[in-house]
Write an enzyme that holds these catalytic residues in place. Structure first.
Site: not given
Ligand code: DGJ
Length: 764
Positions: A368-369, A480, A482, A528, A550
């Site tokens: 992941d990140d 993703d 965000n 995501c 999440d």
């Molecule tokens: C938000 C995602 O929903 C999480 O699962 C994860 O990937 C984080 N971002 C990483 O920054």
């Protein structure tokens, strides 16, 4: 033929497998809506809303002084603006002279075989002409001479109609589109409940029900994403409709950006449903000969309650929206390192996690990140899609090799649409983010959104993604997103074009997704957005699964997942078992319950396996093995919500337990799960009637967890377990589908041995 034109009555019957949608050409001028019913073979105008003069409702000049017709009193297919209808307009065209009154006069129609695609936008598709027919109706606005085309694709094997609108400037002057809906449906009557899927980050898609009242009621997103807060879905339901009973009409927009969904109940209790791009921050100039396409609205009708509506959406999306190699392929079981390590990992930690995952039978490792730029927290590096060699000195190649050697596929996280101010990309191209000259740009999670309305930005991202993915043999991508968009403007747009940017962003993104997913057909893509912030059909067109939320708490997930299944198939719902205490809620739940709940979708884990004891590791191994035997049923079967974790009267109230049954298409296997929503001593017992089974088949019922539970209690229970607590779930029993559906399963009071039961039914 699913589209019939009845010349005598001047009526179109749009016939899906068991419904009829009626469109009337009135006086060769206007297009009215005469209802959406269980399937009928003929039409009679006596069932239409009566045309009677009403005081205060003006009459179009076209009828030369006749006082009995007003658009204000009629159910319409698509409404103009500022003419004789005072309700919400479906379209507003600002003409050269600066006014926005828009009149839509019927011109012609065509019936086509199959389904045309919508240029640049995701939409349902048909590969064979015999699957669907399409009706296109042309209107013209007399002043601007603009042509408006309503397109209806009628699916033969689904109770579904897909609609979009095309605006073509066939006039001489530039016009400006201020608002244009993808669909408008006027219902005669307002005795309906409206259902919406609402929530917040980590609390997505909770169903909310309300009775319609006069005036406007709706949901929308202005966040430059379909959003965590409101899903682009609404439904109207009969007052007494339930999961299995009553008329339900579902509306879902195939779009990932700002949307608007509204129901307006007018003075005569007619209810106007509208769905489309949000008119907020939207204005589209169209020069002569140019055209504009709206996103698609999917409209589903069920005569038998919400459950049937959901299953229609599921099948339509699995068969006619998802694409590519992964459309029908069983999805791998995942281990994701996010909740196991967050940003704090190195090659050794990752390999240790992969070792445990591999011995548990897990199939895909997702990094992941935090693998790129100099990213060790969320304050930097988005946009710098080059590996972080300080953290991973052997680079991604070493990780990818190591993971592959352990027998796992390798997946990687990206957040392509973002840029951190602390990044080389931002330092080199400060104007590549969405921004408004002269205004400060608001940060969210320390990041800005890239301006995907610009081709050079899309090209940069394509090159970076393609290189990283191909050079490192990446098998899966988690895409993703965000933050929500603020100060949405583009450095390259003129003043007249700035209000195009929100939509052009999505045209750029869809173009990027189309290019990258078709260039890399073997890669499984998962969308995501801080969990389920873009859990919409637009994303599903490119990426067949999405990170649901999440919030990985096994109990919170019950409402989030069941809410998601209202419109979206289980194959799209990515669900992971995480550690306890849960990182979002602090709650302790049984590993069995977390497993059972996550097995309602595409399954995986998101915790540090190295911190578990041998019994827990064994339980995980068992879960993985079980999931492999039921995965096809879960991902591609029929989903029945038997007991929901919400009540219709209040979202705050929760029921005692949640239960669902997923049945394979051939009805040879079913997976029944029940989870107690909260601990209760000496709780009442209950009976649950299963749905979807073959009444003539005999099923063998097994409860795979019973052995594990026995082991768990042998090792950890402070008190001896009475034998009766295991009965009848440990021993295989054989019983008919008929009995299971008519008499139901006796569910014991909350079992001592956990908070959930999973029963697998295999036909003999
Ligand atoms: C938000 C995602 O929903 C999480 O699962 C994860 O990937 C984080 N971002 C990483 O920054």
């Amino acid at each position: 033929m699913s589209i019939i034109f009845d010349k005598t009555n001047q009526v179109f019957l749009l016939n899906t497998i068991s419904s009829s949608y009626i469109i009337k050409i009135f006086a060769n001028q206007y297009i009215l809506h005469y209802g959406w019913f269980p399937k009928i073979d003929e039409w009679n105008d006596m069932f239409a809303a009566p045309v009677t003069g009403r005081a205060m409702s003006p009459n179009p000049e076209i009828f030369e002084g006749k006082l009995d017709f007003s658009l204000d009193t009629q159910p319409q297919e698509f409404s103009g603006a500022g003419i004789t209808d005072f309700r919400n307009s479906s379209i507003e065209i600002k003409s050269e002279n600066g006014t926005i009154a828009t009149d839509l006069i019927f011109k012609s129609y065509r019936i086509l075989k199959g389904k045309p695609q919508i240029p640049g936008l995701p939409a349902t598709y048909s590969l064979k002409n015999e699957e669907a027919d399409t009706l296109e109706i042309d209107f013209m606005d007399p002043l601007t001479e603009v042509t408006v085309i309503l397109s209806y694709t009628v699916w033969k094997n689904y109770n579904a109609i897909c609609r979009h609108t095309v605006v073509k400037n066939t006039g001489k002057y530039d016009i400006c589109l201020e608002k244009v809906m993808s669909c408008n449906v006027d219902f005669c009557g307002s005795r309906y409940k409206m259902l919406q899927l609402s929530g917040a980050h980590a609390r997505e898609r909770h169903p909310v029900f309300r009775k319609l009242v006069p005036g406007n009621q709706g949901i929308e997103s202005k966040r430059t994403a379909s959003s965590l807060q409101q899903n682009p879905f609404i439904a109207l339901m009969d007052y007494d409709a339930s999961e299995t009973r009553g008329n339900v009409y579902g509306f879902n927009l195939v779009y990932s950006g700002n949307f608007y969904a509204n129901v307006e109940v007018d003075q005569f209790n007619m209810s106007r449903v509208q769905l489309g791009i949000n008119p907020f921050n939207f204005e589209w100039k169209i020069k002569p000969e140019e055209e504009f396409y709206t996103p698609e609205a999917v409209m589903v009708y069920s005569q038998n309650g919400l459950g049937e509506m959901s299953r229609t959406f599921h099948d339509l999306y699995r068969n006619h929206l998802c694409r590519g190699k992964w459309q029908y392929k069983e999805r791998p079981i995942v281990i994701n390192n996010w909740e196991a390590t967050y940003f704090n990992f190195n090659a050794e930690k990752l390999f240790k996690l992969a070792d445990e995952a591999s011995s548990a039978g897990i199939e895909l490792f997702v990094l992941d990140d935090g693998w790129f730029g100099k990213r060790n927290d969320d304050t930097s590096s988005l946009g710098d899609w080059f590996e972080n060699k300080e953290k991973l000195p052997g680079g991604l190649a070493e990780i990818s090799d190591g993971i592959h050697k352990r027998g796992l596929k390798f997946g990687l996280w990206f957040e392509p649409e973002m840029v951190s101010p602390d990044s080389n990309l931002f330092r080199n191209h400060p104007d590549w983010c969405l921004h408004i000259e002269g205004r400060s740009s608001s940060l969210s999670r320390h990041q800005l959104m890239l301006d995907l309305s610009r081709n050079e930005v899309v090209d940069y991202l394509y090159e970076r993604l393609y290189s990283i993915i191909t050079e490192n043999k990446i098998d899966y991508v988690k895409w993703d997103f965000n933050r929500s968009g603020t100060e949405v403007g583009s450095g390259t747009a003129t003043a007249a074009e700035q209000m195009k940017v929100s939509h052009k962003y999505y045209l750029g993104l869809y173009n990027l997704m189309e290019k990258i997913t078709s260039a890399l057909p073997d890669v499984l893509f998962e969308s995501c957005s801080s969990g389920g912030g873009r859990y919409d059909p637009g994303m599903l067109y490119y990426m067949p699964q999405a990170w649901t939320s999440d919030n990985t708490d096994g109990i919170s997930r019950l409402a989030i997942q069941a809410g998601s299944t209202i419109a979206y198939p289980a194959s799209s719902m990515s669900c992971h078992v995480s550690a306890v205490p849960n990182h979002q809620t602090g709650r302790q739940t049984f590993l069995a319950e977390r497993g059972h709940t996550a097995m309602a979708g595409t399954f995986g884990y998101e915790l540090d396996l190295n911190k578990l004891n041998p019994v827990e590791l064994k339980e995980i191994k068992d879960q993985v093995e079980i999931y492999k035997t039921i995965r096809k049923t879960v991902q591609f079967g029929d989903y029945y919500r038997l007991e929901n974790p919400w009540t219709e009267s209040s979202d705050a109230e929760i029921t005692d337990f949640t239960a669902w049954n997923i049945v394979s298409k051939d009805k040879n296997q079913a997976v029944f799960t029940i989870v107690w929503n909260y601990p209760e001593a000496n709780a009442p017992a209950d009976i649950i009637k299963l749905q979807g089974l073959d009444e003539s088949k005999k099923y063998k019922l097994t409860c795979p967890q019973s052995k594990t539970i026995r082991e768990f209690f042998r090792l950890y229970s402070p008190f001896p377990m009475p034998e009766a607590a295991f009965y009848p779930f440990e021993n295989d029993i054989v019983v008919s589908g008929d009995l299971l559906m008519k008499c139901g399963l006796q569910i014991p009071y909350r079992p001592h041995f956990g908070s959930s039961i999973q029963i697998i039914l295999n036909a003999l």
